[in-house]
Design a protein around this motif. Sequence first.
Motif, PDB file in Angstrom:
ATOM      1  N   ILE A 245       0.820  -1.217   0.000  1.00 17.55           N
ATOM      2  CA  ILE A 245       0.000   0.000   0.000  1.00 17.55           C
ATOM      3  C   ILE A 245       0.856   1.272   0.000  1.00 17.55           C
ATOM      4  O   ILE A 245       0.658   2.164  -0.848  1.00 17.55           O
ATOM      5  CB  ILE A 245      -0.985  -0.005   1.191  1.00 17.55           C
ATOM      6  N   PRO A 246       1.853   1.421   0.899  1.00 18.99           N
ATOM      7  CA  PRO A 246       2.699   2.633   0.832  1.00 18.99           C
ATOM      8  C   PRO A 246       3.490   2.724  -0.465  1.00 18.99           C
ATOM      9  O   PRO A 246       3.753   3.831  -0.946  1.00 18.99           O
ATOM     10  CB  PRO A 246       3.634   2.474   2.040  1.00 18.99           C
ATOM     11  N   ALA A 247       3.866   1.569  -1.026  1.00 17.26           N
ATOM     12  CA  ALA A 247       4.601   1.587  -2.295  1.00 17.26           C
ATOM     13  C   ALA A 247       3.739   2.162  -3.413  1.00 17.26           C
ATOM     14  O   ALA A 247       4.200   2.995  -4.206  1.00 17.26           O
ATOM     15  CB  ALA A 247       5.065   0.174  -2.651  1.00 17.26           C
ATOM     16  N   LEU A 248       2.480   1.722  -3.471  1.00 17.94           N
ATOM     17  CA  LEU A 248       1.565   2.248  -4.487  1.00 17.94           C
ATOM     18  C   LEU A 248       1.290   3.732  -4.265  1.00 17.94           C
ATOM     19  O   LEU A 248       1.196   4.510  -5.220  1.00 17.94           O
ATOM     20  CB  LEU A 248       0.258   1.458  -4.468  1.00 17.94           C
ATOM     21  N   GLN A 249       1.163   4.129  -2.999  1.00 19.34           N
ATOM     22  CA  GLN A 249       0.945   5.546  -2.690  1.00 19.34           C
ATOM     23  C   GLN A 249       2.151   6.381  -3.126  1.00 19.34           C
ATOM     24  O   GLN A 249       1.993   7.484  -3.651  1.00 19.34           O
ATOM     25  CB  GLN A 249       0.690   5.717  -1.189  1.00 19.34           C
ATOM     26  N   SER A 250       3.348   5.831  -2.907  1.00 15.35           N
ATOM     27  CA  SER A 250       4.563   6.543  -3.300  1.00 15.35           C
ATOM     28  C   SER A 250       4.642   6.716  -4.812  1.00 15.35           C
ATOM     29  O   SER A 250       4.964   7.798  -5.314  1.00 15.35           O
ATOM     30  CB  SER A 250       5.796   5.779  -2.801  1.00 15.35           C
ATOM     31  N   ILE A 251       4.315   5.646  -5.548  1.00 14.35           N
ATOM     32  CA  ILE A 251       4.336   5.717  -7.011  1.00 14.35           C
ATOM     33  C   ILE A 251       3.286   6.708  -7.515  1.00 14.35           C
ATOM     34  O   ILE A 251       3.539   7.513  -8.417  1.00 14.35           O
ATOM     35  CB  ILE A 251       4.103   4.319  -7.611  1.00 14.35           C
ATOM     36  N   GLY A 252       2.105   6.664  -6.900  1.00 16.31           N
ATOM     37  CA  GLY A 252       1.056   7.590  -7.301  1.00 16.31           C
ATOM     38  C   GLY A 252       1.435   9.035  -7.048  1.00 16.31           C
ATOM     39  O   GLY A 252       1.205   9.910  -7.888  1.00 16.31           O
ATOM     40  N   ALA A 253       2.034   9.288  -5.884  1.00 16.83           N
ATOM     41  CA  ALA A 253       2.441  10.654  -5.550  1.00 16.83           C
ATOM     42  C   ALA A 253       3.532  11.145  -6.490  1.00 16.83           C
ATOM     43  O   ALA A 253       3.585  12.332  -6.831  1.00 16.83           O
ATOM     44  CB  ALA A 253       2.932  10.707  -4.108  1.00 16.83           C
ATOM     45  N   GLU A 254       4.393  10.240  -6.923  1.00 21.72           N
ATOM     46  CA  GLU A 254       5.530  10.621  -7.768  1.00 21.72           C
ATOM     47  C   GLU A 254       5.117  10.876  -9.209  1.00 21.72           C
ATOM     48  O   GLU A 254       5.591  11.815  -9.846  1.00 21.72           O
ATOM     49  CB  GLU A 254       6.586   9.520  -7.722  1.00 21.72           C
ATOM     50  N   TYR A 255       4.213  10.034  -9.737  1.00 18.65           N
ATOM     51  CA  TYR A 255       3.926  10.087 -11.169  1.00 18.65           C
ATOM     52  C   TYR A 255       2.514  10.558 -11.520  1.00 18.65           C
ATOM     53  O   TYR A 255       2.278  11.010 -12.638  1.00 18.65           O
ATOM     54  CB  TYR A 255       4.145   8.707 -11.788  1.00 18.65           C
ATOM     55  N   LEU A 256       1.564  10.423 -10.587  1.00 19.75           N
ATOM     56  CA  LEU A 256       0.180  10.711 -10.942  1.00 19.75           C
ATOM     57  C   LEU A 256      -0.388  11.924 -10.224  1.00 19.75           C
ATOM     58  O   LEU A 256      -1.086  12.738 -10.831  1.00 19.75           O
ATOM     59  CB  LEU A 256      -0.695   9.484 -10.626  1.00 19.75           C
ATOM     60  N   ASN A 257      -0.111  12.045  -8.927  1.00 19.98           N
ATOM     61  CA  ASN A 257      -0.793  13.059  -8.124  1.00 19.98           C
ATOM     62  C   ASN A 257       0.121  14.174  -7.659  1.00 19.98           C
ATOM     63  O   ASN A 257      -0.239  14.931  -6.767  1.00 19.98           O
ATOM     64  CB  ASN A 257      -1.420  12.398  -6.887  1.00 19.98           C
ATOM     65  N   SER A 258       1.309  14.269  -8.227  1.00 22.86           N
ATOM     66  CA  SER A 258       2.228  15.317  -7.782  1.00 22.86           C
ATOM     67  C   SER A 258       1.680  16.690  -8.164  1.00 22.86           C
ATOM     68  O   SER A 258       0.954  16.845  -9.132  1.00 22.86           O
ATOM     69  CB  SER A 258       3.613  15.115  -8.404  1.00 22.86           C
ATOM     70  N   ASN A 259       2.027  17.676  -7.379  1.00 27.80           N
ATOM     71  CA  ASN A 259       1.543  19.030  -7.623  1.00 27.80           C
ATOM     72  C   ASN A 259       2.119  19.583  -8.923  1.00 27.80           C
ATOM     73  O   ASN A 259       3.062  19.055  -9.485  1.00 27.80           O
ATOM     74  CB  ASN A 259       1.942  19.941  -6.458  1.00 27.80           C
ATOM     75  N   SER A 260       1.539  20.661  -9.379  1.00 22.72           N
ATOM     76  CA  SER A 260       2.053  21.304 -10.580  1.00 22.72           C
ATOM     77  C   SER A 260       3.474  21.807 -10.323  1.00 22.72           C
ATOM     78  O   SER A 260       3.922  21.911  -9.182  1.00 22.72           O
ATOM     79  CB  SER A 260       1.144  22.468 -10.985  1.00 22.72           C
ATOM     80  N   TYR A 261       4.144  22.147 -11.387  1.00 21.42           N
ATOM     81  CA  TYR A 261       5.559  22.512 -11.293  1.00 21.42           C
ATOM     82  C   TYR A 261       5.806  23.604 -10.251  1.00 21.42           C
ATOM     83  O   TYR A 261       5.100  24.595 -10.189  1.00 21.42           O
ATOM     84  CB  TYR A 261       6.073  22.976 -12.649  1.00 21.42           C
ATOM     85  N   SER A 262       6.818  23.405  -9.428  1.00 18.28           N
ATOM     86  CA  SER A 262       7.227  24.388  -8.430  1.00 18.28           C
ATOM     87  C   SER A 262       8.740  24.475  -8.443  1.00 18.28           C
ATOM     88  O   SER A 262       9.425  23.463  -8.317  1.00 18.28           O
ATOM     89  CB  SER A 262       6.740  23.968  -7.030  1.00 18.28           C
TER      90      SER A 262
END
Length: 317
Positions: A245-262
């Motif tokens: 579960i944390p692995a999938l959350q990490s992948i999602g945060a990195e590639y799918l749900n990351s914020n717009s460019y900062s």
Amino acid sequence: IQTVPYTTNAQMQPIIVILYLYSTIEFIRGKDKFIILSLFLVGLGFQFESAFAVLLIFLTIFAVLLRKKLLAFKIILLSIVAFVIPLTTFILFDLRHQFLMTKSFIRLFGSPMKPLPGYEQYASITFRLFDRFYGLINSLSSPLFSSFSITYILLLIIFAIPIIFLLRNFFKKKFSLDKEYIFILLSPVIIFGLYIFYSLPLWPHYLLPVSVFIAMFLVYSIKIIFAKNVFFKMLVFIFLILLVIPALQSIGAEYLNSNSYSSGSDGSYRNQLAVAKWVLSDMRNKDSGYFVYSPGILTYNMDYLIWWVSKQNSYKM
């Protein structure tokens, strides 16, 4: 396990170690020719991070001792040749520069090393003994994507159960030596044990390949306890769920749900992709563009990303 916004030469070592473990375990299983591949990979490892690759020599000797079988002369000769081939660049460099690297190696082990400023405590072998011990303990959590305490406790239980079985059989004189498991179990101990004699700090990139050994240790531990009974099967299933579960959350945060460019971000994939596109847009219809990367590290991953984006979008490089 942490994602990083940069790549260094040392980050190739885990790939080398994965292949090394495959060939060495095949050798331990009785396939003598795989020792040739193992030693080739050891030599290749020196091209990426010598401070760790040198330890693979000792692990290979340990694997040979576990086999308890003399190798044929032909296998030994081919293994030496395979080890030397990746080192030919080092050899040629030494020949052209009055054996500069050889002399440095002799000085390294022939005289006391002056401690780095700010790291004088590493001159004490007692300090290094405790430092390496804590490093070994901390490395056990390397397969985890989070520091969730329950997951860590289950991890330690899964590590401990096969060791208890091993000790019980030994004391009952029903000891059946699983050579593969013994090799995986003791490899991290040997690595940190040898580092006791290294009188400098262990930089994080030195220890990247250790996570491969710990992951393999986890796989072998799961394999052993999963075959015992239903209770252990349930234990493994719960652990794997908490692990994934944390692995999938990490992948999602990195590639799918990351914020717009900062511009202040330390680098998600989306951030890096935005930078690559900006660099390529800036150089459109020009002979060149520019790209500034402020950390003092190598930029292999950004170099590749810029190249890949240029191919995908038909930018002229």
